[in-house]
Design an enzyme around this catalytic site. Structure first.
Site, mmCIF file in Angstrom:
data_model
loop_
_atom_site.group_PDB
_atom_site.id
_atom_site.type_symbol
_atom_site.label_atom_id
_atom_site.label_comp_id
_atom_site.label_asym_id
_atom_site.label_seq_id
_atom_site.Cartn_x
_atom_site.Cartn_y
_atom_site.Cartn_z
ATOM 1 N N ILE A 1 -1.264 18.291 24.576
ATOM 2 C CA ILE A 1 0.087 18.613 24.117
ATOM 3 C C ILE A 1 -0.086 19.452 22.853
ATOM 4 O O ILE A 1 -0.646 18.970 21.865
ATOM 5 C CB ILE A 1 0.887 17.328 23.793
ATOM 6 C CG1 ILE A 1 0.799 16.360 24.981
ATOM 7 C CG2 ILE A 1 2.330 17.673 23.455
ATOM 8 C CD1 ILE A 1 1.290 14.973 24.675
ATOM 9 N N HIS B 1 0.465 13.526 16.287
ATOM 10 C CA HIS B 1 -0.277 14.732 15.905
ATOM 11 C C HIS B 1 -0.003 15.836 16.909
ATOM 12 O O HIS B 1 -0.081 15.593 18.117
ATOM 13 C CB HIS B 1 -1.799 14.494 15.905
ATOM 14 C CG HIS B 1 -2.208 13.327 15.066
ATOM 15 N ND1 HIS B 1 -2.086 12.034 15.506
ATOM 16 C CD2 HIS B 1 -2.730 13.269 13.815
ATOM 17 C CE1 HIS B 1 -2.514 11.223 14.556
ATOM 18 N NE2 HIS B 1 -2.905 11.946 13.526
ATOM 19 N N ILE C 1 -9.439 19.426 10.552
ATOM 20 C CA ILE C 1 -10.676 18.695 10.802
ATOM 21 C C ILE C 1 -10.730 18.429 12.303
ATOM 22 O O ILE C 1 -9.789 17.864 12.874
ATOM 23 C CB ILE C 1 -10.700 17.359 10.025
ATOM 24 C CG1 ILE C 1 -10.336 17.568 8.553
ATOM 25 C CG2 ILE C 1 -12.036 16.652 10.187
ATOM 26 C CD1 ILE C 1 -11.238 18.501 7.782
ATOM 27 N N THR D 1 -7.295 10.006 18.372
ATOM 28 C CA THR D 1 -6.573 9.387 17.259
ATOM 29 C C THR D 1 -7.110 7.979 17.040
ATOM 30 O O THR D 1 -7.811 7.424 17.902
ATOM 31 C CB THR D 1 -5.069 9.288 17.564
ATOM 32 O OG1 THR D 1 -4.905 8.379 18.663
ATOM 33 C CG2 THR D 1 -4.483 10.633 17.920
ATOM 34 N N ILE E 1 -7.582 10.799 7.542
ATOM 35 C CA ILE E 1 -6.681 11.285 8.586
ATOM 36 C C ILE E 1 -6.736 10.323 9.763
ATOM 37 O O ILE E 1 -7.668 9.531 9.874
ATOM 38 C CB ILE E 1 -7.050 12.709 9.060
ATOM 39 C CG1 ILE E 1 -8.550 12.798 9.424
ATOM 40 C CG2 ILE E 1 -6.690 13.738 7.994
ATOM 41 C CD1 ILE E 1 -8.959 14.114 10.028
ATOM 42 N N SER E 2 -5.718 10.412 10.632
ATOM 43 C CA SER E 2 -5.657 9.447 11.728
ATOM 44 C C SER E 2 -5.845 10.092 13.104
ATOM 45 O O SER E 2 -5.764 9.415 14.112
ATOM 46 C CB SER E 2 -4.318 8.708 11.682
ATOM 47 O OG SER E 2 -3.264 9.646 11.689
ATOM 48 N N GLY E 3 -6.125 11.406 13.108
ATOM 49 C CA GLY E 3 -6.369 12.043 14.397
ATOM 50 C C GLY E 3 -7.062 13.379 14.234
ATOM 51 O O GLY E 3 -6.881 14.043 13.214
ATOM 52 N N ASP F 1 4.049 15.354 8.170
ATOM 53 C CA ASP F 1 4.389 16.721 7.740
ATOM 54 C C ASP F 1 5.873 16.992 7.984
ATOM 55 O O ASP F 1 6.532 17.682 7.196
ATOM 56 C CB ASP F 1 3.561 17.758 8.518
ATOM 57 C CG ASP F 1 2.079 17.679 8.178
ATOM 58 O OD1 ASP F 1 1.761 17.363 7.017
ATOM 59 O OD2 ASP F 1 1.255 17.925 9.071
ATOM 60 N N CYS G 1 -54.294 -26.066 7.095
ATOM 61 C CA CYS G 1 -55.141 -25.118 6.363
ATOM 62 C C CYS G 1 -54.535 -24.754 5.021
ATOM 63 O O CYS G 1 -55.234 -24.592 4.034
ATOM 64 C CB CYS G 1 -55.323 -23.824 7.148
ATOM 65 S SG CYS G 1 -55.908 -24.046 8.813
#
Lengths: 129, 507
Positions: B395, B417, B456, B493, B476-478, B435, B137
């Site tokens: 902890i 952390h 956070i 984390t 941040i990592s955790g 830290d 077609c």
């Protein structure tokens, strides 16, 4: 008065602006700054006119800084503007207002040249100049 | 209460008879409000036949059906672009639908379907490119040509959702600038953007949909259009009703259909809509007389990246239009995104059309429903949430701990952390091994001097995806996981995430 300062490789590392501030006691405001190890560009606002302004400009030039007056930052095409207001509250310097008919008014003196309004305008009638 | 849509004060026939003889009393919504203020609702509803409304704002759910006609040899388009903007071609051979928010493949976030519609309606030439499926077609495989609105057979604007009765206003509590469909939102409650025409808003001027329904003749994009039903996401019980509309693009204008861009969000179309509200009964008159100070909406915090963004404040359109809204004791500047200037022009234009006898009102075949359940999309496949991945062993350190205590806890437990809690066990800070390194480098002695106080956090039912984005954003990592009373119930984390996700995949 807003000035654009261009620092060269030789003078970019020297605290020329700090020297002027100490020397003249003027509250110079840095509006925009892009400084690398080789070159620097700054837009500053000097709350002064006449002799004192001249003094600042001459000092800068004597240290090898290129000084240009910033006359215009943006241009609004009022013909095409739909008067929506997207630029008004986006402007961090309150340099754009809406009057009672919702028409846009640009207050040049207040503009800090950040260009957010150029991005905020949905119809793209604001251009950076 | 009498049935919705009862024609108690005047019928459509009576109104149209008066329009034809030039005797109809027509006012814009703004004029009507003033008239009601001066003479009262009773007299106003007797005197005024029609109230005109208008709105001109970004309406993403807009687009146009186009029929290009057949080339020789003909093609069955299966993929189709207009000025590099993809159009939907899953229709018959040479029909397509160009949607307002479809973006150019060569100039995304700059040019889109809305701009194509504006260009077409303004008489500009538009590039058409299509690929076909070769059949007996339709032997042609591809096509490249240009078209104008005059060249093509039909161009029908069909917008599934337009003219929200009112819309949420937006603010941003986060500390970064957000680029949204409600404009650029400056950080830390820097500004408010809002939409909707307030007292000129077509659907708010007949807020129970007593006169608006299938077949209502309206001002659409500078021409004449029709309401074809309720709009998608129609939510009238919350005054967020919408309509779907259609109209012949060929008689519309680029003045009232404007392609637009929301920076870093996408493209859309500003659509001009005006609806005549016949004052058929007292309730309609009451609705048409509503002022900006009586129309409310919510200021929503776009700083929270969730469907259920928190309401920061309920405000009237009068407050919004004043340009300043008080939020938490601060004065925040507010500006609109839809154009009140154009909205007023539309209401005025529609009024003139009716006064000149060029525009007659139509009785809807069926009214738009004034109740509709509003459903969210349920994600039926379970997604990972914090609870699935977090470390549940708690902890924590106390503010009274020495830096040495903290260092001991981190090394003995092999963690990076340590959330710090107060005497009521509520989270007040966090200390990381980094830290501690800083404490040594800078000779700091007190825990309070080295811990991060603005922590956070996340909740156990948050999506992992959302929390990962948050962690990336703040680098941040955790994050401590807290409950509603700010007690630490675990920690999440990047280690937890990578370890558990890998294990899940291995299983």
């Amino acid at each position: 008065m807003k000035l654009k300062l261009i620092y060269s490789h030789e003078n970019v590392k020297r605290p020329i602006l700090a020297e002027i501030i100490l020397k003249t006691n003027l509250l110079i405001n840095i509006i925009e700054a892009q400084v690398t190890a080789n070159i620097g560009e700054m837009i500053i606002d000097i709350p002064s006119e006449g002799e004192r302004l001249k003094e600042v400009i001459n000092y800068l030039r004597s240290k090898g800084v290129i000084v240009k007056e910033v006359i215009k930052t943006i241009e609004i095409d009022y013909e095409k503007c739909i008067g929506c207001g997207a630029c008004v509250s986006s402007c961090p310097a309150n340099a754009i207002k809406q009057n009672s008919n919702w028409n846009i008014e640009f207050i040049e003196e207040k503009c800090i040249g950040c260009k957010i309004c150029v991005y905020a305008c949905p119809i793209k009638v604001i251009k950076a100049v | 209460m009498e049935a919705r849509g009862v024609e108690e004060l005047r019928t459509y026939e009576e109104i149209n008879k008066k329009i034809k003889s030039g005797d109809a009393i027509v006012m814009t919504a703004t004029e009507f409000i003033e008239y009601v203020g001066r003479y009262g609702l009773e007299k106003a509803s007797k005197d005024v036949d029609v109230v005109t409304t208008g709105t001109f704002g970004a309406m993403c759910s807009s687009g146009a059906f186009l029929n290009f006609g057949h080339s020789d040899p003909p093609i069955k388009m299966i993929r189709c672009w207009l000025n590099d903007v993809p159009a939907y071609a899953g229709l018959a051979a040479v029909d397509c639908y160009i949607g307002a928010s479809s973006m150019s493949e060569t100039k995304p976030f700059e040019y889109g379907g809305g701009h194509v519609i504006e260009d077409l309606v303004s008489g500009k030439e538009v590039e058409l490119r299509a690929e076909g499926r070769v059949t007996d077609c339709y032997p042609r495989e591809s096509i490249e040509t240009t078209v104008t609105l005059d060249d093509i057979n039909q161009a029908i604007l069909v917008n599934p959702r337009n003219a929200y009765q009112r819309y949420n206003a937006a603010i941003n509590s986060s500390n970064r600038t957000l680029y949204t469909y409600l404009g650029i939102l400056l950080p830390n409650y820097g500004n408010i953007h809002y939409c909707g025409a307030g007292e000129l808003s077509p659907l708010y001027k007949d807020k129970d949909f007593e006169t608006i329904g299938i077949g209502t003749r309206i001002f659409l994009g500078g021409g004449i259009g029709y309401v074809i039903g309720e709009g998608t996401q129609h939510n009238p019980q919350n005054q967020m009703g919408t309509i779907s509309v259609c109209g012949n693009l060929k008689q519309m204008s680029g003045e009232y259909l404007k392609g637009a861009v929301f920076y870093r969000y996408g493209t859309t179309l500003y659509v001009g809509i005006g609806i005549p509200i016949p004052i058929i009964n007292k309730r309609v008159a009451v609705s048409a007389a509503l002022k900006d100070s009586e129309i409310f909406t919510n200021v929503i915090d776009f700083g929270v990246p969730s469907r259920n963004r928190p309401i920061v404040k309920k405000v009237s359109y009068a407050e919004l239009k004043s340009g300043k809204v008080e939020i938490n004791g601060m004065e925040v500047k507010a500006s609109p995104l839809s154009s009140f200037k154009y909205a007023a022009n539309i209401a005025e234009t529609l009024k003139k059309w009716i006064e000149k006898g060029e525009f007659l009102l139509s009785r809807p075949v069926e009214l738009i429903p004034n109740y509709r359940e509003f459903k969210p999309l349920i994600i039926k496949r379970r997604e990972l949430i914090v609870k699935d991945v977090m470390t549940k062993e708690i902890i924590i350190g106390k503010l009274t701990d020495s830096i040495k205590d903290v260092a001991k806890k981190l090394t003995e437990r092999g963690i990076d952390h340590l959330p710090i809690v107060d005497s009521e066990n509520k989270l007040i800070g966090i200390v990381t091994s980094w830290d501690l390194a800083k404490a040594i480098a800078q000779d700091k002695k007190e825990l309070v001097d080295i811990m991060t106080k603005r922590v956070i956090t996340a909740k156990e039912n948050d999506l992992i995806d959302t929390v990962v984005k948050r962690m990336e954003e703040y680098k941040i990592s955790g994050v401590p996981i807290i409950n509603d009373s700010n007690h630490v119930i675990g920690i999440l984390t990047t280690d937890d995430i990578s370890r558990k996700l890998v294990r899940r995949r291995l299983l």
